[in-house]
Every structure is written in C-alpha cells, then in structure tokens.
Design an enzyme around this catalytic site. Sequence first.
Site, PDB file in Angstrom:
ATOM      1  N   LYS A  51     -11.527  10.478  -6.171  1.00  0.00           N
ATOM      2  CA  LYS A  51     -10.107  10.685  -6.484  1.00  0.00           C
ATOM      3  C   LYS A  51      -9.942  10.991  -7.969  1.00  0.00           C
ATOM      4  O   LYS A  51      -9.178  11.875  -8.354  1.00  0.00           O
ATOM      5  CB  LYS A  51      -9.300   9.446  -6.074  1.00  0.00           C
ATOM      6  CG  LYS A  51      -9.190   9.307  -4.550  1.00  0.00           C
ATOM      7  CD  LYS A  51      -8.649   7.964  -4.099  1.00  0.00           C
ATOM      8  CE  LYS A  51      -8.731   7.839  -2.569  1.00  0.00           C
ATOM      9  NZ  LYS A  51      -8.378   6.503  -2.070  1.00  0.00           N
ATOM     10  N   GLN A  95      -6.836   0.483  -4.078  1.00  0.00           N
ATOM     11  CA  GLN A  95      -7.870   0.811  -3.091  1.00  0.00           C
ATOM     12  C   GLN A  95      -8.096  -0.376  -2.141  1.00  0.00           C
ATOM     13  O   GLN A  95      -8.325  -1.500  -2.590  1.00  0.00           O
ATOM     14  CB  GLN A  95      -9.171   1.183  -3.824  1.00  0.00           C
ATOM     15  CG  GLN A  95     -10.280   1.683  -2.931  1.00  0.00           C
ATOM     16  CD  GLN A  95      -9.986   3.031  -2.254  1.00  0.00           C
ATOM     17  OE1 GLN A  95      -9.465   3.948  -2.866  1.00  0.00           O
ATOM     18  NE2 GLN A  95     -10.290   3.123  -0.976  1.00  0.00           N
ATOM     19  N   ASP A 118       0.231   6.525  -1.837  1.00  0.00           N
ATOM     20  CA  ASP A 118      -0.522   6.332  -0.590  1.00  0.00           C
ATOM     21  C   ASP A 118       0.430   6.292   0.616  1.00  0.00           C
ATOM     22  O   ASP A 118      -0.001   6.401   1.756  1.00  0.00           O
ATOM     23  CB  ASP A 118      -1.299   4.997  -0.633  1.00  0.00           C
ATOM     24  CG  ASP A 118      -2.785   5.210  -0.904  1.00  0.00           C
ATOM     25  OD1 ASP A 118      -3.275   6.334  -0.680  1.00  0.00           O
ATOM     26  OD2 ASP A 118      -3.453   4.242  -1.323  1.00  0.00           O
TER      27      ASP A 118
END
Length: 290
Positions: A51, A95, A118
Amino acid sequence: MILDGNKISLEIKNEIKELVSKRVNERKKIPHLAAIIVGNDGASLTYVGSKVRACDYVGFKSTLIRLDDSISEKLLLDNINSLNNNNEIDGFIVQLPLPKSINEEKVLLAIDPKKDVDGFHPTNFGRMALEMESFIPATPYGIIELLERYNIETSGKNCVVIGRSNIVGRPISILLSQKSDRGNSTVILTHSRTKNLEFFTKRADIIVSALGIPEFLKSEMVKEDAVIIDVGITRVIDKTKEKGYVIKGDVDFLNVSKKASAITPVPGGVGPMTISMLLKNTLLACQRKD
Ligand code: NAD
C-alpha cells in the site's frame, strides 16, 4: 478470458497519478494516506508495504505507523484520535487483524468516517447499503471496477457469493444487487451453513468466492461460461519455493478456467485491485475536502 487485475490496477493507478500531478499544478493538497500496523504479522506487513509503495507510485504522501503488539487499546485509540484530528491526513487504515487483547469493534468505531478509506465503519457501511455517498470497502469496490472495465454484464444475472464476511462477501452481495451499473443481479449469499452449495453455484452466471479455502471451487460446481471472481488468498506451505509457501485462491483455476467465460487468477486478480481502490478512496477523501 482472464480478468487481469494487475493490468487494470496499473491503469487505475496511472489515472490517479495523472490526477495527482494535476492537483500539484493547481496547488491543491496532495492526498495523504496513513496506515497503522500493530505487531509483526508477515502477511500484514506485506500488504501494508504494497500500500505504501502504491502511494509512492501515484505521488501520494504516506505515513506508516508501526506499533508494538503489546500496545494497550487506549494507546492505539489515542493514535487513531490524533490521525482523526490531523488535517494533513486525508484517510487512514488500521491493518487487520489486531492482537486479541484489542477490541476490533472499538477501533473501527473510533475512526472518523470521513477518513475511513477502508469503508469498514458502520456509517460508511450503512451509507453504502443505502446507496448514499460513502467509502466502498476496497475489495468489493475492486471487484465491481474489474467487472466494469471488462464490460461484464451483471444486470439480470444470477450471482452467487460464497462467504459472508463484513469486508468482502456481505458488501459485494449488496453492491451486486443494487439498482446501479454493475448491480441489478439476483444475488444469493452463501456461507458455511449453506446446504448443498453446489445446487446454487451450478446455476450461477457469476460466482464471487471469498471463503479462504484453497481450490475449494471445483469445475463440476460451476456451469459452462460462468464468470468467476476468486477473492481467496491463502498461503500454502511449499518447501520447494524460496519463500516456503505459495499463494492459492479459492478456485481450482486449472480446471475451472477451462469452463469459465471469464476468471480472475490468484495472484494477479482481485488482490491488486484492492490496493488501487484504496488509493481511489484516499483521493476521494482528499477531493471531498477541497
Ligand atoms: P472470512 O475468513 O472472514 O470468512 C470466511 C467466510 O467463508 C465465512 O463467511 C464463512 O461462512 C464462509 N465459509 C467457510 N467455509 C465455507 C464453506 N464450506 N462453504 C461456504 N462458505 C464457507 O472471509 P474474508 O475475510 O472475506 O476472507 C476470505 C478470503 O478472501 C481469504 O482467503 C482472505 O485472505 C481473502 N481476502 C482477499 C482480499 C483481496 O484483496 N484479494 C481481501 C480480503 C480477503
């Protein structure tokens, strides 16, 4: 036809890169993504690393916050709060998975929905379900984009989703059934308690498999010319490989690909799309602040 996620993902990244350089010329803010990672899980570190590299590629700023897995929930929430209040940061992710000592739900709820690129916060999930402006979770968003760019018709199709997770199965089932482009499918959401799964998959025009069991979907479970989207990513031990493992999808690719009209490979299918859509959401978060 192979649905080439690497190729389409690069296309999207190049489009974003161009928009970023336009923003630079117009002296607008450069998108800035932050990522919090707790602990040293190998797969998580690999994902976050990709990412950050993708941010570099498109010209975004990125900040990686690495925290020890012994961190208290309170300290993690403090970190989230400071990102919420930092105007320089347009979007951020935490994460997953998190250490067992930390309540994932509390963490999710602590993220400012406007920065939740997200799309996991209930506000965004609810807004998505209601077809309101939101952040669509990157993986389902990537699947929709892949179908769109390969011009795969979804309207009126029978679609079977395998797996009901909050990050893939459930949101993609909502998106495919919505009254929208790349929606309008008749969706059946299946899961571990589904009886006679094969009955449903055999009748599906489109199958999205997100359960995480390597090579679970066999050729006798799919009909001729079906479209197969394989979301699964499982590390399978293979001592003959340098890394000691291979990545396997949910689909028996070798055999299913002979029957399917279109199929995503693993790796190189949905995985790279996920990263590009995270970038897209970050750009969107930045644009919404303009
Ligand atoms: P999960 O691991 O949270 O849950 C698995 C789901 O599969 C559950 O809903 C369960 O009911 C269902 N399931 C289990 N056994 C089943 C069976 N025999 N028949 C039918 N359904 C069954 O799901 P997840 O987090 O969405 O992950 C699924 C897979 O997708 C994993 O391999 C994960 O690594 C991968 N993944 C890939 C990406 C990507 O970017 N490509 C993103 C997220 C997840």
